[in-house]
Design a protein around this motif. Structure first.
Motif, short mmCIF file in Angstrom:
data_model
loop_
_atom_site.label_atom_id
_atom_site.label_comp_id
_atom_site.label_asym_id
_atom_site.label_seq_id
_atom_site.Cartn_x
_atom_site.Cartn_y
_atom_site.Cartn_z
N GLU A 182 6.91 0.26 -12.06
CA GLU A 182 5.66 0.53 -11.34
C GLU A 182 5.12 -0.75 -10.71
O GLU A 182 4.64 -0.73 -9.56
N THR A 183 5.21 -1.85 -11.44
CA THR A 183 4.71 -3.12 -10.92
C THR A 183 5.45 -3.54 -9.65
O THR A 183 4.83 -3.91 -8.65
N VAL A 184 6.78 -3.46 -9.68
CA VAL A 184 7.57 -3.88 -8.52
C VAL A 184 7.32 -2.98 -7.31
O VAL A 184 7.07 -3.46 -6.20
N THR A 185 7.39 -1.69 -7.52
CA THR A 185 7.23 -0.78 -6.37
C THR A 185 5.81 -0.82 -5.82
O THR A 185 5.61 -0.67 -4.60
N LEU A 186 4.82 -1.05 -6.69
CA LEU A 186 3.44 -1.17 -6.21
C LEU A 186 3.28 -2.41 -5.34
O LEU A 186 2.60 -2.37 -4.30
N ALA A 187 3.90 -3.51 -5.75
CA ALA A 187 3.82 -4.74 -4.95
C ALA A 187 4.46 -4.54 -3.58
O ALA A 187 3.92 -4.98 -2.55
N ILE A 188 5.60 -3.88 -3.55
CA ILE A 188 6.28 -3.62 -2.27
C ILE A 188 5.42 -2.71 -1.39
O ILE A 188 5.26 -2.94 -0.19
N GLU A 189 4.84 -1.67 -1.99
CA GLU A 189 4.00 -0.75 -1.22
C GLU A 189 2.78 -1.47 -0.65
O GLU A 189 2.36 -1.20 0.49
N ALA A 190 2.21 -2.41 -1.42
CA ALA A 190 1.07 -3.17 -0.93
C ALA A 190 1.45 -4.02 0.28
O ALA A 190 0.71 -4.10 1.27
N LEU A 191 2.62 -4.66 0.22
CA LEU A 191 3.09 -5.46 1.35
C LEU A 191 3.31 -4.58 2.58
O LEU A 191 2.97 -4.95 3.71
N GLN A 192 3.89 -3.41 2.37
CA GLN A 192 4.11 -2.49 3.49
C GLN A 192 2.78 -2.06 4.10
O GLN A 192 2.64 -1.97 5.33
N ALA A 193 1.79 -1.79 3.25
CA ALA A 193 0.48 -1.37 3.75
C ALA A 193 -0.18 -2.46 4.57
O ALA A 193 -0.94 -2.18 5.50
N ALA A 194 0.13 -3.73 4.24
CA ALA A 194 -0.42 -4.86 4.99
C ALA A 194 0.31 -5.06 6.32
O ALA A 194 -0.06 -5.95 7.09
N GLY A 195 1.34 -4.26 6.56
CA GLY A 195 2.06 -4.32 7.83
C GLY A 195 3.26 -5.24 7.83
O GLY A 195 3.85 -5.50 8.89
N LEU A 196 3.68 -5.72 6.66
CA LEU A 196 4.82 -6.63 6.60
C LEU A 196 6.14 -5.85 6.67
O LEU A 196 6.24 -4.73 6.17
N THR A 197 7.14 -6.48 7.25
CA THR A 197 8.45 -5.87 7.38
C THR A 197 9.51 -6.83 6.82
O THR A 197 9.21 -7.98 6.47
N GLY A 198 10.76 -6.37 6.77
CA GLY A 198 11.83 -7.22 6.28
C GLY A 198 11.58 -7.68 4.85
O GLY A 198 11.87 -8.82 4.50
N ILE A 199 11.07 -6.79 4.02
CA ILE A 199 10.70 -7.15 2.65
C ILE A 199 11.96 -7.22 1.78
O ILE A 199 12.84 -6.38 1.87
N SER A 200 12.01 -8.24 0.95
CA SER A 200 13.09 -8.35 -0.03
C SER A 200 12.49 -8.77 -1.36
O SER A 200 11.44 -9.41 -1.41
N VAL A 201 13.18 -8.41 -2.45
CA VAL A 201 12.71 -8.75 -3.78
C VAL A 201 13.88 -9.34 -4.57
O VAL A 201 14.98 -8.79 -4.56
N ASP A 202 13.63 -10.48 -5.19
CA ASP A 202 14.66 -11.20 -5.94
C ASP A 202 14.34 -11.09 -7.43
O ASP A 202 13.30 -11.58 -7.89
N PHE A 203 15.21 -10.43 -8.20
CA PHE A 203 15.01 -10.26 -9.63
C PHE A 203 15.53 -11.48 -10.39
O PHE A 203 16.47 -12.15 -9.97
#
Length: 381
Positions: A142-163
């Motif tokens: 939930e934490t990871v997907t929520l962070a990604i959704e927040a970035l998308q809502a801010a209009g950011l693109t090309g999002i990547s996540v490094d575990f």
């Protein structure tokens, strides 16, 4: 000419209207996402007792905070460098009896005495969320997907996540009783610097394959599975794969060629920088147009109460660099003697208004697109 008294300290800067508008729009969009997922916003104070901040987050560097003596209590106060410890304090004190899992959100300024060469900013506007009271794969997902959704809502693109796996070395070293504490620390240090020669010299030749178990998630995971012959990491690796599946399943994929949902996923299992207080899982967020990372998060335990939690922090002023310009508003110039009821109606409809104050004002130079006349708003130009 700029007066010496007008120069800002190194690492601090003004956000002028265009930048401030992007930051504000990004903040609103991110907070709306957190609110929609049931995260209640709290606002801890800018200052706290230094001992309180240090107690809630192991590894927090209080010497890097602005500190001074409180004339009221004669105790040392600190200007926060991270809001997460304050959320931990709130959860452990004022909201200790609240139902769990507890979902809290925040946004506010932080400051550092000194910054790094790679990131010279000494003031940051942080926004984030903490999920407190559980340490499960579902909570981390939930934490990871929520962070990604927040970035998308801010209009950011090309999002990547490094575990990453912050306690990886400790987990593996616990199976080898021949390693001394000093050797384990040396192995951590050399893994941090990605120095294969130094790692071998430190007695960590067995850990060399970890340096190459990095990159695209599926490839790196396959290498880690091969290394984990004894199954020591099996539970953690299963957890990582479950989190990755949740990211893959996200809707609202960006328009940058991403096929697996909301973000590209990579893995660097030995990365520890910035994850000093994380437990078994950590992640860093990146996006197009953003210098460095847009945010980071992971799982941890709150100091004092030892309650498990997971969360993330976004650096709003940094990520706003990659956010789109807010849509330009229609601005109506209100001449002296204008109809105040008509102007109020325009504002209720979403227009901005600029009232005339003096003679010889240039409405267009003031950013106005229309002027209010007897029959309504007329477009300028």
């Amino acid at each position: 000419m700029t007066s010496p008294t007008d120069i800002l300290p190194v690492g601090l800067e003004d956000s002028l209207p265009s930048s401030a508008a992007r930051i504000t729009a990004a903040m609103r969009a991110c907070l709306d996402v957190l609110d929609s997922h049931g995260y209640d916003r709290v606002r801890p104070p800018l200052l706290e007792f230094e001992s309180s901040l240090a107690a809630r987050m192991p590894g927090l560097q209080t010497p890097n905070m602005f500190r001074f003596v409180d004339p009221a209590s004669l105790r040392t106060l600190a200007l926060r460098s991270d809001i997460t410890p304050q959320i931990g304090r709130i959860a452990a004190t004022s909201m200790k009896d609240a139902a769990r899992p507890l979902r809290l959100a925040y946004s506010g300024d932080t400051a550092l005495i000194r910054a790094s060469q790679l990131d010279p900013a000494r003031e940051r506007l942080q926004l984030g969320a903490e999920l407190i009271g559980t340490d499960t794969v579902e909570a981390a997902s939930e934490t990871v997907t929520l962070a990604i959704e927040a970035l998308q809502a801010a209009g950011l693109t090309g999002i990547s996540v490094d575990f990453t796996l912050p306690d990886l070395v400790d987990t593996l070293a616990a199976q080898d009783m021949s390693l001394s504490r000093n050797t384990i620390e040396a192995i951590r240090r050399e893994l941090d610097t990605k120095d294969a020669g130094g790692l071998t010299a430190a007695g960590g030749a067995a850990y060399l394959p970890l340096l190459f178990a990095t990159g695209p998630f599926e490839d790196a995971m396959a290498k880690l599975r091969e290394l984990d012959a004894g199954g020591v990491l099996a539970t953690r690796l299963d957890g990582l794969e479950a989190i990755a599946r949740r990211v893959d399943a996200m809707e609202n994929a960006t328009e940058s060629g991403i096929e697996n949902g909301g973000a590209r996923i990579t893995l660097d299992p030995t990365e520890r920088h910035g994850f000093e207080y994380q437990s078994w899982f950590g992640f860093t967020l990146y996006a197009e147009g953003v210098r460095g990372s847009a945010g980071r998060g992971g799982t941890y335990r709150i100091g004092g109460s030892e309650e498990p939690a997971s969360g993330f922090t976004l650096y709003l002023d940094r990520l706003a660099e990659g956010a789109p310009e807010p849509e330009a508003a229609q601005v109506v110039y209100l001449p002296q003697g204008h109809d105040r009821d008509a102007a109020a109606k325009l504002r209720r409809e979403g227009w901005r208004t600029v009232a005339q104050i003096g003679e010889d004002e240039d409405a267009e130079a003031l950013g106005c697109t229309h002027v209010l006349e007897a029959d309504g708003a007329r477009e300028l130009g």
